[in-house]
Design an enzyme around this catalytic site. Sequence first.
Site, PDB file in Angstrom:
ATOM      1  N   CYS A  84      15.723  -0.972  -2.256  1.00  0.00           N
ATOM      2  CA  CYS A  84      14.925  -0.824  -1.046  1.00  0.00           C
ATOM      3  C   CYS A  84      14.347   0.579  -1.034  1.00  0.00           C
ATOM      4  CB  CYS A  84      15.778  -1.071   0.206  1.00  0.00           C
ATOM      5  SG  CYS A  84      14.864  -0.825   1.732  1.00  0.00           S
ATOM      6  N   GLY A  85      13.112   0.711  -1.461  1.00  0.00           N
ATOM      7  CA  GLY A  85      12.486   2.023  -1.528  1.00  0.00           C
ATOM      8  C   GLY A  85      12.305   2.652  -0.170  1.00  0.00           C
ATOM      9  N   HIS A  86      11.855   1.866   0.800  1.00  0.00           N
ATOM     10  CA  HIS A  86      11.648   2.450   2.129  1.00  0.00           C
ATOM     11  C   HIS A  86      12.984   2.873   2.728  1.00  0.00           C
ATOM     12  CE1 HIS A  86      13.006  -1.139   4.440  1.00  0.00           C
ATOM     13  NE2 HIS A  86      13.013  -0.300   5.472  1.00  0.00           N
TER      14      HIS A  86
ATOM     15  N   ASP B 197       7.394  -7.187   5.077  1.00  0.00           N
ATOM     16  CA  ASP B 197       7.539  -5.738   5.020  1.00  0.00           C
ATOM     17  C   ASP B 197       6.377  -5.091   5.756  1.00  0.00           C
ATOM     18  OD1 ASP B 197       7.888  -3.020   4.289  1.00  0.00           O
ATOM     19  OD2 ASP B 197       8.900  -3.629   2.444  1.00  0.00           O
TER      20      ASP B 197
ATOM     21  N   GLY C  75       8.474   0.032  -0.845  1.00  0.00           N
ATOM     22  CA  GLY C  75       8.742   1.082  -1.825  1.00  0.00           C
ATOM     23  C   GLY C  75       9.018   0.568  -3.218  1.00  0.00           C
TER      24      GLY C  75
END
Length: 339
Positions: free
Chosen positions: A102-104, A264, A269
């Site tokens: 999970c980039g964010h 999203d 991300g």
Amino acid sequence: MITVRTVDYHTAGEPFRIVDCAPSGMPPVPGDTVAERCATVIGPGGSGTAPRRGALDDVRRLLVQEPRGHAGMYGGFVVPADDDGAHFGVLFWHKDGYSTACGHGAMALGVWAVDTGRVAAPDDGDAPVRIDVPSGRVTATVHRGAGRTTGVTFRNVPALVGARKVPVATSFGLAEVDIAHAGACYAAVRARDLGLDVSRAALPALVRAGQEIRAALATHPATWHPGGPLLSGVYGVILHEELPDTPFGPHQRNVTVFADGQIDRSPCGSGTSARLALLAEDGRLGPGEDLLHESVTGTVFTGRMLEGGVTEVTGTAHRTGEHAFVVDPHDALGTGFLL
């Protein structure tokens, strides 16, 4: 009366609800690594989008379901790192279960770590926050200026292209889908190939298309990751469209439909990492060039390719609140519901 304390952030519009497990008195999660702990909370016979019930998963349900959350909620349990090389680890969760990347969320956690003093940061300069996630070790570098946070850059695990132009039949027509792994497996398709555009008005159709593509690719060999079943299987479907290039590189808008139809709100991300790998293989993203990646809400990430498939994604994350959620033992709704 059960109380769960959280600190909430948003990264480019996408929520991230943080539970620091140790001081919160959350049930310990067995395992020597974050990946093992992720497998533990999913449970024997479960999957990322269909975990088995357990004490910690009941907390996830409590925080993501109504009336305390909503179907678009995202968050993470902060757990011990794999070793002293990282500041902490995290188990990412959403309305359906757990994700390996999970980039964010990593970006929000980096800013949270600096905001809370968990990681020291200068008034001017950068503070790297190393985080162990189920797919490996990532870094959120928090950028500071004049005593405040001005942005954050997420460096992901290496991205890997799985397959190109996989034909997938949908109710919108035949799609040619590209598959890439970037901590999680993503399928990417041009929205116009399905007669769609990336807009708020088109969201119901985009979600349906994403769900159909994810289901159709459930057993496709290109969705298998060398790291094993935890990292395999399509997690998100990226429906994208071209915008005019900038002087620095390509410009695209996307909506990422992940898990079982979740949208999203950010440009995604780790999904941006997957797009970077595909654009680089196409020759559309060269050294020193950036992808300006826009979400359906109009927020933006900037992404770039480094050596060895490593990607960096830059954006912003901001605190939205601190909460003490309670569960009254006489409340018939318990952990809540989803509509």
